[in-house]
Design an enzyme around this catalytic site. Structure first.
Site, PDB file in Angstrom:
ATOM      1  N   GLY A 103      12.490   1.815  -5.173  1.00 29.66           N
ATOM      2  CA  GLY A 103      11.627   1.854  -6.356  1.00 29.66           C
ATOM      3  C   GLY A 103      11.979   3.023  -7.251  1.00 29.66           C
ATOM      4  O   GLY A 103      13.120   3.490  -7.285  1.00 29.66           O
ATOM      5  N   THR A 124       1.939   6.667  -2.609  1.00 36.04           N
ATOM      6  CA  THR A 124       3.035   7.592  -2.889  1.00 36.04           C
ATOM      7  C   THR A 124       2.449   8.966  -3.202  1.00 36.04           C
ATOM      8  O   THR A 124       1.368   9.056  -3.792  1.00 36.04           O
ATOM      9  CB  THR A 124       3.832   7.057  -4.096  1.00 36.04           C
ATOM     10  OG1 THR A 124       4.548   5.907  -3.677  1.00 36.04           O
ATOM     11  CG2 THR A 124       4.807   8.083  -4.641  1.00 36.04           C
TER      12      THR A 124
HETATM   13  N1  ASP Z   1       6.219   3.834  -6.940  1.00 32.98           N
HETATM   14  C1  ASP Z   1       6.293   3.518  -5.533  1.00 32.98           C
HETATM   15  C2  ASP Z   1       7.380   2.500  -5.324  1.00 32.98           C
HETATM   16  O1  ASP Z   1       7.463   1.580  -6.106  1.00 32.98           O
HETATM   17  C3  ASP Z   1       5.020   2.993  -4.987  1.00 32.98           C
HETATM   18  C4  ASP Z   1       3.812   3.866  -5.278  1.00 32.98           C
HETATM   19  O2  ASP Z   1       3.820   4.674  -6.169  1.00 32.98           O
HETATM   20  O3  ASP Z   1       2.822   3.769  -4.550  1.00 32.98           O
HETATM   21  O4  ASP Z   1       8.090   2.597  -4.365  1.00 32.98           O
END
Ligand code: ASP
Length: 328
Positions: free
Chosen positions: A223, A193
């Protein structure tokens, strides 16, 4: 790494500054150079944007759009694929000077979801702040964005990962067992992300986050990343962008919690590390592993990062400081 340990650092900077991240997890050695290049390219885009007098929120959109287009990250082109083998993207952005925000969720045909989230802040007239799926894409078309084919968001790297996961785990709902940075037993790893926090020359701040979500997620899974208060938040002088296990970050409303503590004059770094530690202590996956993640933040006089994963991709630019690519 000892269980629950949080790594962090802060820098005293009270003028314009851009801090970016490209995910917190066990980034493989072979992916480090690509991540560095993505961070560097994004900071260059942000510097150009700041130099042309853009406000913090527009700079944040430019920085995140650069990372969405780069290909190294789990955002935009190169995003992880869901169980249908499609890229399904989330993004959100917020202006600390007025609490305006915009977000798009589960979009499949936008090259740069963050640009559509940014447009929502203006075109939504304050009435509509978050749009999901086809509604977000229809809004984008009405605002003269071009829709692309989902395959144009899919990289060979992610196609290979998807095929390996499909062969290995079938239709297991990996989001529940997903924990960035700890041995990624079933999902095969990778959580890039992207996000940034920006302070402009007028002292206004903004936060933005964009993601393809978790590897092999069920279609429609959302998410923390596009949720104001969870994956991003900005208020007054404070701004935060998060990455990590989205279900846990949303449960503790991590970005807002840290912003509130900064505004209550808590030490910036302590606010970040104590919240990551608290999330780890409070939220566990079915195997008993504590939730992990990372975040970047700025207050009126400092910027900081903190993470509880083996690595976090991160970099800073500020006049005088130059570009600092932190050790990955
Ligand atoms: N927080 C992101 C999600 O859960 C994933 C990530 O941060 O890599 O969609």
């Amino acid at each position: 790494m000892p269980d629950g340990l949080v790594f962090s650092a802060s820098f005293a900077i009270d003028g314009p500054v851009i801090l970016v991240h490209g995910g917190a997890w066990d980034i493989p050695d072979g992916a480090v150079e690509d991540h560095r290049d993505g961070l560097k390219t994004a900071l260059a885009a942000g510097r150009r944007s700041l130099a042309s007098g853009h406000s913090a929120v527009d700079v944040a959109a430019d920085v995140v759009a650069s990372m969405e287009s780069h290909g190294a990250f789990d955002a935009g082109r190169g995003a992880m694929l869901n169980q249908d083998g499609r890229a399904q993207l989330d993004a959100g952005i917020m202006d600390g000077s007025c609490l305006d925000y915009g977000a798009v969720i589960a979009v499949e045909r936008l090259k740069n979801p963050i640009r559509v989230a940014r447009r929502l802040m203006d075109a939504g007239n304050g009435q509509v702040r978050i749009l999901a799926g086809e509604g977000a894409e229809r809004f984008a078309v009405a605002e003269a964005f071009t829709l692309i084919d989902n395959v144009d968001l899919i990289s060979e790297r992610e196609r290979d990962r998807f095929e390996a996961l499909r062969d290995r785990i079938g239709d297991v709902h990996t989001s529940q067992s997903f924990l960035p940075g700890v041995a990624d037993r079933r999902s095969g790893g990778g959580h890039d992300t992207v996000g940034c926090v920006v302070r402009d020359a007028r002292g206004h701040v903004a936060a933005a986050t964009s993601t393809g979500g978790t590897p092999f997620k069920p279609p429609g899974r959302v998410g923390d990343s596009p949720l104001p208060g969870s994956g991003f938040y900005a208020d007054g002088e404070a701004a935060v962008s998060c990455t990590g296990w989205g279900e846990a970050i949303a449960a503790v409303v991590l970005a807002h919690d840290v912003v509130r503590r900064i505004l209550d004059d808590e030490d910036l770094e302590l606010a970040m590390t104590s919240r990551l530690q608290a999330m780890h202590d409070r939220i566990r996956n079915p195997d008993g592993d504590g939730a992990r993640g990372g975040l970047i933040a700025l207050s009126g006089s400092a910027v900081a990062w903190a993470y509880s994963t083996p690595r976090m991709a991160r970099a800073i630019w500020a006049p005088g400081l130059g570009t600092v690519h932190l050790e990955l």
